[in-house]
Design an enzyme around this catalytic site. Structure first.
Site, PDB file in Angstrom:
ATOM      1  CG  HIS A 519      23.781   6.407   7.873  1.00 18.10           C
ATOM      2  ND1 HIS A 519      24.733   5.664   7.218  1.00 18.10           N
ATOM      3  CD2 HIS A 519      22.703   5.592   7.995  1.00 18.10           C
ATOM      4  CE1 HIS A 519      24.249   4.462   6.959  1.00 18.10           C
ATOM      5  NE2 HIS A 519      23.015   4.390   7.422  1.00 18.10           N
ATOM      6  CD  GLU A 520      19.916   5.914  10.353  1.00 22.79           C
ATOM      7  OE1 GLU A 520      19.085   5.542   9.502  1.00 22.79           O
ATOM      8  OE2 GLU A 520      20.828   5.172  10.771  1.00 22.79           O
ATOM      9  CG  HIS A 523      18.644   5.095   5.221  1.00 18.53           C
ATOM     10  ND1 HIS A 523      19.024   4.268   4.199  1.00 18.53           N
ATOM     11  CD2 HIS A 523      19.401   4.731   6.292  1.00 18.53           C
ATOM     12  CE1 HIS A 523      19.971   3.441   4.635  1.00 18.53           C
ATOM     13  NE2 HIS A 523      20.225   3.698   5.903  1.00 18.53           N
ATOM     14  CG  HIS A 526      17.038   5.904  -1.202  1.00 18.27           C
ATOM     15  ND1 HIS A 526      17.570   4.682  -0.876  1.00 18.27           N
ATOM     16  CD2 HIS A 526      16.729   5.837  -2.515  1.00 18.27           C
ATOM     17  CE1 HIS A 526      17.589   3.916  -1.963  1.00 18.27           C
ATOM     18  NE2 HIS A 526      17.073   4.592  -2.969  1.00 18.27           N
TER      19      HIS A 526
HETATM   20 ZN   LIG Z   1      21.703   2.807   7.092  1.00 16.00          ZN
END
Ligand SMILES: [Zn+2]
Length: 729
Positions: A519-520, A523, A526
């Site tokens: 998940h991290e 980011h 991204h």
């Molecule tokens: Zn998040």
């Protein structure tokens, strides 16, 4: 770029541990002195840097790197003050310019301002989240209202706003590029939403409110931290440890030794200590104690009680919303989001609430049946949920968390996420040595394009828990990609709180934590994929209910066979995780989703309803109790974040009336992964390229609704989310 209200500061995972985020700079947390050995590695020659190294431009390789090796807490206040002063002078120059306003001399010029302050605040934010202590917290308490007043000085600058408005309303705007038009909209919107159109009296009041709020946010967070630091459950004797796995006993003993309680065991008042204890402890009396300690953080009366703070925050937010012309704080917050209105967000939360609660009833029945069968003669209470849920999981799916863990080595999974980034986006990661770090545990990698060898950015990894670092996991941006004056590349970090193993021993993590890592890293990707011109629109600077989409999407790659066979390797035998175990994990994928969804939704609903209320004064405690009762909250579980400890919502504005964002983004996530499975699978190159082009690289240069359509060819549907969570449509 200006240092106002950038949306994405610190971003965290929902799948495990604390989910918490605020802007970059109003956090707190306990206590840490920087290791002396990493200070003063390089001599300082630049005269500005010699005076205060935080004010100097970043030098060194990769277009300059943060000078973590020379930072002292005493640098922050003077550096922030000098940065603000410089920024205000720059603003004044633009505002009082004689030339007629145009895009370049006003909007683009604003993007060039505040660069010193931006660099200082990035490092200030890192200290706040990772290296905090009493000395630093004193600086934060002093600076929070000053930074708020500074922001208001800019957004309330009438001459400046007139120029922005002139550019925004000019017919010449049509000749600008799409990104430039979006940037003009962004500034105009930001200023209007910050009160630029108010009369002088209203502006004064607004600024008073913002400064008061900044102080209250800091106090709220420091109060939660005080309860997390000061309270603990001390286990005195062997039989207090009944049911705990050895790893947990070792961690508790280590914690105790660190607190000068040798020979005892300590369960700290944080999620990463309390949740595993509630899962495994066979001592019901101690589970009850641990649970009560944890859910009452910020709610214990006395100097660290947050109830009065919340009441004041809500009152001030409501007043601010009315001043700005909105019905409530929630209406103000949601205006530019994908959801657009609180009603749309509530409709989604409520659509999922009913099936989630129905699932909780089934889960409780299963647990009660099992407890009865064991002759426990108890009624399931909230402190029993995790314990019996684990037993049901074993009985029904033959799945034991402790059976999975030996295959989940932190460093192997890190190689796994690198590999995924290589497959999806052609990224290559190689260790970057000679980059200064703020703690010896931090490591840095250079990211390049596998094919063109182009430098893309830097990725810092700070995986381990320590004093002075806040709990949970998150991503930080240290520098955003942009190309106003040549290419500036991304610098990002992923931070988490794994317990460091003994030297030479691999760190094993849970399945949930592995998902959080992905998940991290989502980011981070991204940020690294960003391909824009202007820094205010770069990378993760998108609206709150869109920013969790790229990160939640990445979680899906953990369970792909390609990753598991290559990287989920047993720490002793080196063999990949057996397919039979993977099958059992998959069969149990929606197990306990009633609990997970309901504890999340109850927090999201309370957040939204608190900020929709028009009551003149809110008693947080009564509001929470009465609202949960009217929702039909099952008595066997509690909100994931009760109001007095809800850092997302009360230690900053960031996620206020915005906790729903995780679910909103997850609708997109579940729907988006379908694009891969409907095509050639998770590693389909065409779909990955479309994802990068329309979502990961565009930052805030386009409306996220358009971005999503560009990727998926249509809007998202809720069906995939319901399926992912195992709920009927
Ligand atoms: Zn998040």
């Amino acid at each position: 770029m200006m240092n106002l209200t950038k949306q994405a500061g610190v971003l965290l995972g929902i799948t495990a541990m604390a989910i918490f985020s605020t802007g970059n700079h109003v956090n707190k947390y306990s206590y840490y002195r920087m290791h002396s050995q990493i200070k003063n590695q390089t001599p300082v020659a630049d005269p500005i840097a010699a005076k205060n190294p935080l004010l100097a431009k970043w030098t060194g390789p990769y277009g300059g790197i943060p000078p973590f090796n020379v930072v002292e807490v005493s640098h922050f206040k003077p550096a922030l003050e000098a940065g603000m002063e410089e920024n205000l002078a720059e603003i004044d120059k633009i505002a009082s310019m004689q030339q007629a306003p145009d895009f370049e001399n006003t909007i683009a010029a604003l993007e060039h301002t505040g660069q010193t302050l931006d660099r200082v605040q990035k490092i200030y934010g890192i200290w706040s989240g990772n290296m905090s202590g009493p000395e630093f917290q004193t600086v934060e308490r002093e600076m929070a209202p000053k930074l708020a007043a500074f922001s208001d000085k800019i957004t309330q600058n009438e001459k400046l706003f007139k120029r922005i408005e002139a550019v925004y309303n000019s017919p010449e705007k049509q000749k600008l590029s799409a990104e430039q038009q979006r940037l003009a909209w962004y500034y105009h919107n930001l200023f209007v939403r910050s009160g630029a159109k108010l009369d002088a009296d209203a502006k004064v009041r607004l600024s008073q409110i913002n400064q008061k709020l900044a102080g209250l946010f800091t106090r709220f967070g420091q109060n939660v931290l005080a309860d997390e630091t000061d309270q603990m459950l001390v286990l005195e004797k062997e039989n207090d440890l009944e049911g705990l796995p050895q790893s947990l006993k070792d961690a508790a003993a280590g914690d105790a030794a660190g607190k000068k309680l040798q020979g005892k065991w300590v369960i700290s008042n944080t999620r990463s200590s309390v949740d595993p204890f509630l899962t495994f402890s066979a001592r019901r009396d101690l589970r009850e104690k641990a649970w009560k300690m944890f859910v009452n953080r910020g709610d214990n009366g006395g100097e660290h009680d947050n109830n009065a703070v919340i009441s004041e925050i809500l009152q001030l937010r409501a007043e601010r919303a009315r001043l700005l012309g909105y019905a409530t704080h929630a209406h103000w917050r949601l205006e530019n989001t994908m959801a657009k209105t609180p009603e749309n967000a509530l409709a989604l939360l409520e659509a999922v609430w009913t099936p989630a609660v129905a699932r909780v009833r089934e889960e409780v029945t299963d647990m009660q049946t099992l407890a009865n069968k064991e002759g426990a003669s108890i009624t399931i209470e909230p402190w029993d949920y995790r314990f019996y849920q684990e037993k049901v999981r074993k009985a029904r799916y033959d799945l034991d968390q402790n059976e999975v863990k030996p295959y989940l080595q932190l460093e192997k999974l890190r190689e796994g996420i690198f590999w995924v980034a290589g497959e999806l986006f052609n990224f290559n990661f190689s260790p970057a040595t000679n980059v200064p770090v703020y703690h010896p545990d931090v490591r840095v990698w250079e990211v390049t394009d596998k094919i063109t060898k182009r430098h893309i950015g830097l990725w810092y990894f700070d995986p381990y828990a320590r004093k002075g670092k806040r709990s949970g996991a998150w991503m930080n941006s240290y520098r955003d990609q942009e190309r106003m004056d040549g290419e500036t590349t991304t610098i990002v970090s992923n931070n988490s709180n794994f317990v460091k193993g003994k030297p030479g021993e691999p760190v094993l993590i849970s399945w949930d934590d592995a998902e959080t890592m992905f998940h991290e890293f989502g980011h981070a990707l991204h940020g690294l994929s960003s391909n824009v011109t202007y820094p205010s629109l770069s990378g993760t600077a998108v609206v709150r209910d869109y920013v969790e989409f790229p990160s939640q999407l990445l979680e899906h790659w953990l369970s792909t066979p390609e990753v598991l066979q290559r990287f989920a390797l047993h720490f002793q035998t080196g063999k990949p995780i057996p397919q039979d175990l993977v099958n059992r994990i998959e069969r149990a994928a929606t197990f306990n989703e009633g609990f997970a969804t309901t504890e999340y939704l109850s927090s999201a609903l309370i957040d939204m309803k608190l900020h929709l209320s028009t009551a003149p004064k809110i008693d947080a405690d009564a509001f929470e109790r009465e609202t949960l009762a009217s929702l039909g909250m099952p008595k066997e579980l509690v909100m994931r974040h009760r109001t007095p400890q809800f850092n997302h919502v009360f230690s900053g504005d960031g996620y206020s009336a915005g906790y729903y964002s995780y679910l909103w983004s997850d609708v997109l996530t579940a729907d988006a992964f379908g694009a891969f499975t409907e095509a050639g699978g998770p590693y389909d190159k065409t779909v990955a390229a479309r994802l990068r082009k329309n979502v990961f690289s565009v930052g805030n240069t386009i409306d996220p609704v358009e971005g999503y359509r560009g990727f998926r060819g249509r809007d998202a549907k809720i069906d995939a989310l319901m399926k992912k969570r195992g709920f009927p449509k």
